[in-house]
Enzyme design. Structure first.
Site, PDB file in Angstrom:
ATOM      1  N   CYS A 155      -5.873  24.298 -21.733  1.00  0.00           N
ATOM      2  CA  CYS A 155      -6.703  24.944 -20.719  1.00  0.00           C
ATOM      3  C   CYS A 155      -8.090  24.330 -20.752  1.00  0.00           C
ATOM      4  O   CYS A 155      -8.660  24.122 -21.840  1.00  0.00           O
ATOM      5  CB  CYS A 155      -6.781  26.446 -20.984  1.00  0.00           C
ATOM      6  SG  CYS A 155      -7.788  27.361 -19.797  1.00  0.00           S
ATOM      7  N   HIS A 198       0.114  29.862 -15.167  1.00  0.00           N
ATOM      8  CA  HIS A 198      -1.094  29.703 -15.988  1.00  0.00           C
ATOM      9  C   HIS A 198      -2.347  30.017 -15.176  1.00  0.00           C
ATOM     10  O   HIS A 198      -3.217  30.774 -15.628  1.00  0.00           O
ATOM     11  CB  HIS A 198      -1.147  28.264 -16.519  1.00  0.00           C
ATOM     12  CG  HIS A 198      -2.350  27.957 -17.344  1.00  0.00           C
ATOM     13  ND1 HIS A 198      -2.300  27.764 -18.709  1.00  0.00           N
ATOM     14  CD2 HIS A 198      -3.664  27.801 -17.014  1.00  0.00           C
ATOM     15  CE1 HIS A 198      -3.511  27.517 -19.171  1.00  0.00           C
ATOM     16  NE2 HIS A 198      -4.356  27.519 -18.154  1.00  0.00           N
ATOM     17  N   GLU A 199      -2.443  29.446 -13.975  1.00  0.00           N
ATOM     18  CA  GLU A 199      -3.648  29.627 -13.164  1.00  0.00           C
ATOM     19  C   GLU A 199      -3.750  31.060 -12.616  1.00  0.00           C
ATOM     20  O   GLU A 199      -4.852  31.612 -12.541  1.00  0.00           O
ATOM     21  CB  GLU A 199      -3.683  28.608 -12.015  1.00  0.00           C
ATOM     22  CG  GLU A 199      -3.650  27.156 -12.448  1.00  0.00           C
ATOM     23  CD  GLU A 199      -4.731  26.790 -13.456  1.00  0.00           C
ATOM     24  OE1 GLU A 199      -5.780  27.462 -13.505  1.00  0.00           O
ATOM     25  OE2 GLU A 199      -4.520  25.819 -14.208  1.00  0.00           O
ATOM     26  N   HIS A 202      -5.316  33.412 -14.992  1.00  0.00           N
ATOM     27  CA  HIS A 202      -6.787  33.368 -14.967  1.00  0.00           C
ATOM     28  C   HIS A 202      -7.350  34.403 -13.996  1.00  0.00           C
ATOM     29  O   HIS A 202      -8.387  35.030 -14.266  1.00  0.00           O
ATOM     30  CB  HIS A 202      -7.275  31.985 -14.548  1.00  0.00           C
ATOM     31  CG  HIS A 202      -7.394  31.001 -15.675  1.00  0.00           C
ATOM     32  ND1 HIS A 202      -8.260  31.175 -16.724  1.00  0.00           N
ATOM     33  CD2 HIS A 202      -6.757  29.826 -15.903  1.00  0.00           C
ATOM     34  CE1 HIS A 202      -8.169  30.150 -17.562  1.00  0.00           C
ATOM     35  NE2 HIS A 202      -7.250  29.318 -17.082  1.00  0.00           N
TER      36      HIS A 202
END
Length: 239
Positions: A155, A198-199, A202
């Site tokens: 990351c 993953h994004e 966030h």
């Protein structure tokens, strides 16, 4: 006397009820106004951030307590009005410039990583010809399919480290089309599906380090990071 007392009590009750209704109405009106602003307009702070600095933005670092506070905030929707704005165009351009910059060289980035808590991400679609970067506003993962499998992730906000994370092999995403502001959906497989997971984490204030069962220093990445760091590439003041 009893009849007069009842009239007085009824009058008092009606007045109190009216005051309560007015207060509740005012609170609801303010709440709706705030929600509309959150969904459709950039804040003054966001506008200032997007209007200043280099095209390549400073990426927030989890090792900085102030940065981590921003990274842990759940991001808000944009909405059609914000997508029509110059601020959105700047946000899109800065996300792409940052994730493609040699000092970062990522395959995805989320708006909170550059200090804008909005549901926008840029993803490299490695599942498409030419592996283009694409930007997805108001994105969310609707469904995930398949058996979860482990894979190693890094990351930009957790520099030089990698960890093993369980992810789904397929996801269905929905997002807003910036051309006509309609809602779109797409089914994504393979490594691109992992990037989306993953994004999108966030955007909910979640980092992969919250999900990993192991973490280690990637020595090759660390060597590259240290070389760029000596050039001042990761200093906030340089942006």
């Amino acid at each position: 006397m009893p009849i007069q007392e009842n009239k007085h009590n009824n009058s008092t009750f009606s007045f109190v009820l009216l005051v309560i209704l007015l207060v509740v109405g005012t609170i609801m009106s303010l709440q709706l106004s705030r929600e509309k602003k959150d969904a459709e307009g950039f804040t003054k702070e966001e506008t200032a951030l997007l209007s200043s600095g280099d095209s390549v933005m400073y990426v927030l670092n989890v090792n900085d307590p102030d940065d981590e506070k921003i990274l842990r905030i759940k991001s808000m929707q944009l909405g059609a009005e914000a997508l029509k704005s110059n601020e959105y165009n700047r946000l899109k351009a800065k996300l792409l410039a940052t994730v493609k910059a040699p000092e970062y060289g990522g395959v995805g980035i989320a708006a909170p990583q550059i200090g804008v808590n909005r549901r926008v991400i840029a993803v490299q679609r490695v599942d498409k010809p030419g592996e283009p970067f694409e930007v997805y506003p108001d994105i969310q993962i609707d469904t995930a399919f398949g058996n979860m499998a482990p894979g190693f992730e890094g990351c930009l906000s957790v520099p030089t480290k990698r960890g093993r994370v369980m992810r789904y092999p397929m996801v269905v995403i929905s997002y807003r089309n910036p051309s006509d502001f309609s809602l779109c959906s797409d089914t994504v497989n393979g490594f691109s599906a992992i990037i989306f997971q993953h994004e999108c984490d966030h955007l909910d204030g979640v980092l992969y380090i919250d999900k990993t069962d192991s973490i280690f220093i990637d020595q090759e990445w660390k060597a590259e990071y240290d070389a760029f760091a000596t050039q001042g590439k990761y200093l906030r003041s340089q942006r």
